[in-house]
Design an enzyme around this catalytic site. Sequence first.
Site: not given
Length: 967
Positions: A341, A668
């Site tokens: 990224d 998450d």
Amino acid sequence: MASFTIGPHHRHFSHDSDEVRPPTRQSASSKVLCRVCSDEIGYKEDGGLFVACHVCAFPVCRPCYEYERSEGTQCCPQCNTRYKRHKGSPRVVGDEEDNFDADDFDDEFQIKTGHDHEEINHTEDKDKKEQQWHPNAQAFSSAGSVIGKDFEGEKESYSNAEWEERVEKWKARQEKKGLLNKEEGKDNQAEEEDDDYLLAEARQPLWRKVPISSSLINPYRIVIVMRLIILAFFLRFRIMTPAHDAFALWLTSVICEIWFALSWILDQFPKWFPITRETYLDRLSIRFEREGEPNKLSPVDVFVSTVDPLKEPPIITANTVLSILSVDYPVDKVCCYVSDDGASMLLFDTLSETSEFARRWVPFCKKYNIEPRAPEYYFSQKIDYLKDKVHPMFVKERRAMKREYEEFKVKINALVAKAQKKPEEGWVMQDGTPWPGNNTRDHPGMIQVYLGSAGALDVEGKELPRLVYISREKRPGYQHHKKAGAMNALVRVSAVLTNAPFMLNLDCDHYINNSKAIREAMCFLMDPQLGKKLCYVQFPQRFDGIDRHDRYANRNIVFFDINMKGLDGIQGPVYVGTGTVFNRQALYGYDPPVSEKRPKMTCDCWPSWCCCCCGGSRKSKSKKKSGGGGTNSQNLIKEAIHVISCGYEEKTEWGKEIGWIYGSVTEDILTGFKMHCRGWKSVYCMPKRPAFKGSAPINLSDRLHQVLRWALGSVEICLSRHCPLWYGYGGKLKWLERMAYTNTIVYPFTSIPLLAYCILPAVCLLTGKFIIPTLTNLASVWFMALFISIILTGVLELRWSGVSIEDWWRNEQFWVIGGVSAHLFAVFQGLLKVLGGVDTNFTVTAKAADDTEFGELYLFKWTTLLIPPTTLIILNMVGVVAGVSDAINNGYGTWGPLFGKLFFAFWVIVHLYPFLKGLMGKQNRTPTIVVLWSILLASIFSLIWVRIDPFLPKQTGPILKQCGVDC
């Protein structure tokens, strides 16, 4: 390497290497297969297809039907209707009277005869299997004993090595079975019996649930209920007996105690049904890896996410990738995707070197079956590496491999040194073209495929798993959603290139420590019954490089070995961000299937990649072809580039209902919560050898910042529409699971009452007041009962979980340390971010660490998070001195009330002791700013103490004056 491709308006870079092959798909077979063991169903004597259940016709072969009736629940696994007896099947208890022919009675006790070898299946292969299974797995001797009804007991009589050897012999015989004639078959009757036993074993479950012993869990539950009752009476006493001389202090303490009680309930009751699970890898191999047949294990895509290779060392990422490429799993069913990224050329070059080193490392690992298969951690093990390695060439090859790895590290370190200073004109690739990611915030999407075909075999000429480098497109003005957005990009690219039904998510510093980890997960995900209900299999996090005493509770043992086991007994553990094997169908936002019909889906494209509602892409026609031609590969790459473009997710459900969910830095917890709300279940898998290991921040400042990020994400979820307090009331999320999720998002708010409760002892000592009035005998009983119940709860919890008391105590200490620092800042930062739109960041100024083992443990980094706990320590120490001085000055009668105050003050100081050690650093070297700040606070509190006049007598009476001689 394969072709390196970037987004539109940029050229394609090709290297001499393999090309991406399209995903292969097996054509649908015309044969009807058993949904339990994957064998053919077979036929009845009249030539019709065997149908086990007359209600729903769920496809089950006769051997599985017979086994279920004799050893199982006797019910259809689809509709739970009791199986009726078929002609030729032994009767079991509960069978209804039937009108079969009289000669059917002979089948009640099936003896191994020649006549029995002519039943059921008219196909030759199935007939052999029926002849092996039917007379033995369900055969009764004349004395009524069962021959091999359950092979589990047979297996227990062998050691692991003997059992594995037996399985290997069975596999070898499977290859030769077609070459044996009748005479040889008679001579190998004993071997055939082994085959029967192994076939019976293959039909056994791939895993089993191991509940906690009732002698351990029942006392624990009783104490929990008793503690709840005692807590109710204690709070009633506290509310009904206010301290009138210190009403404000009393009211504050009661509010804090009520909050602590509610927090304890949210944390405690989801642990009501703790369980453990164990898997059977041999059964998995026998069922899905039969010799002479195609390997039926499901493909797996492995995702590795990185952001900044200068903060996340490339050598660590390389080790993670090498452990994935050498995993014990069919190479054509594993593909590793690395998300960059940060668009770093350093990581790009690192993966190029890693793929070259993997050509030698992977065959070495598999040849000698070494563990772990990350070279940095394998070569650093302080063990006898010759143990169980008797091959004469092992020592020589190991030394050569270690030299090659050292050379590999030198190359990676050279790349890192080169990347420290970026050229003014930007990075340039080997062919002279500029690196497309020179501007990390404005660059096209990039994909590079390494390994994976005949052009990149290992040194022994064998195929290697595919390795794919991905950097999604970044443009100004677009919201990229950090890690969650990167993970969704990986999901889409993998859907185009390989489309594996399962996906393993790893952080770049979490390597595979157990090469059979994926097989462990497949025991659950490929289970015929449980697998279709599972959204993911979660493994515990384990860490390297932490000191033995684990000063700041980095291992988080209490959470992973107690809380997660408890959740596994309800609806499943929460998703913790790494070490998780996902069901792709669950990530696409589908509901779990409730019948044999297709599951409820948001678009009509399963099992191929979800496209119409998930991003508007057209299906690639080349995907449907099985060949690996260059045209097809280029089409796939172009489509993969398209799905990682900036505008691809606009006006779609990505990040809302599909993939990783946006809206929190702890994506998450939010992603797992959405799956559980849809009705999916998850499983907690704890193999004896830890599946994955990672690196943890072990110095105080880094640990507090890690906890701050987690707590901030929880606050964001709590203030969003996805808060478990009001989201997902549809009957699919179990109430204990909801309590657990509620606890995961409200725990940062406990920092406010915790901070107040830690200040109260010092205030009481400085003012001479106390939050509790004079205790009666009954009140003393409730205090003692509550104190004893707290101790008993902890002791019994340690008994059934196996957690050590040291780990438990470290967890308690860091709960206070993190609560009064990181959690407190997270609450205010979250409120500012969600309600005010103000995004604040707390920075850390790093200093060089000592070059020794655990050197970072003593590395001190000044951060704002250190202020509240430091203040609490000084405040309570000043309070202790003031309280003791006051008692000395006022006589014996003041010592009794003082002990209660001192107890609470020492409770705070003891819990903050690891923080105090971290604050002092190694050899008591404390930064000047901390010393100055502490002196300032100590001076302020000392002046307050002097203002109280502790040494003046407190009794009142007439004022006596000297009157002189003429008095």
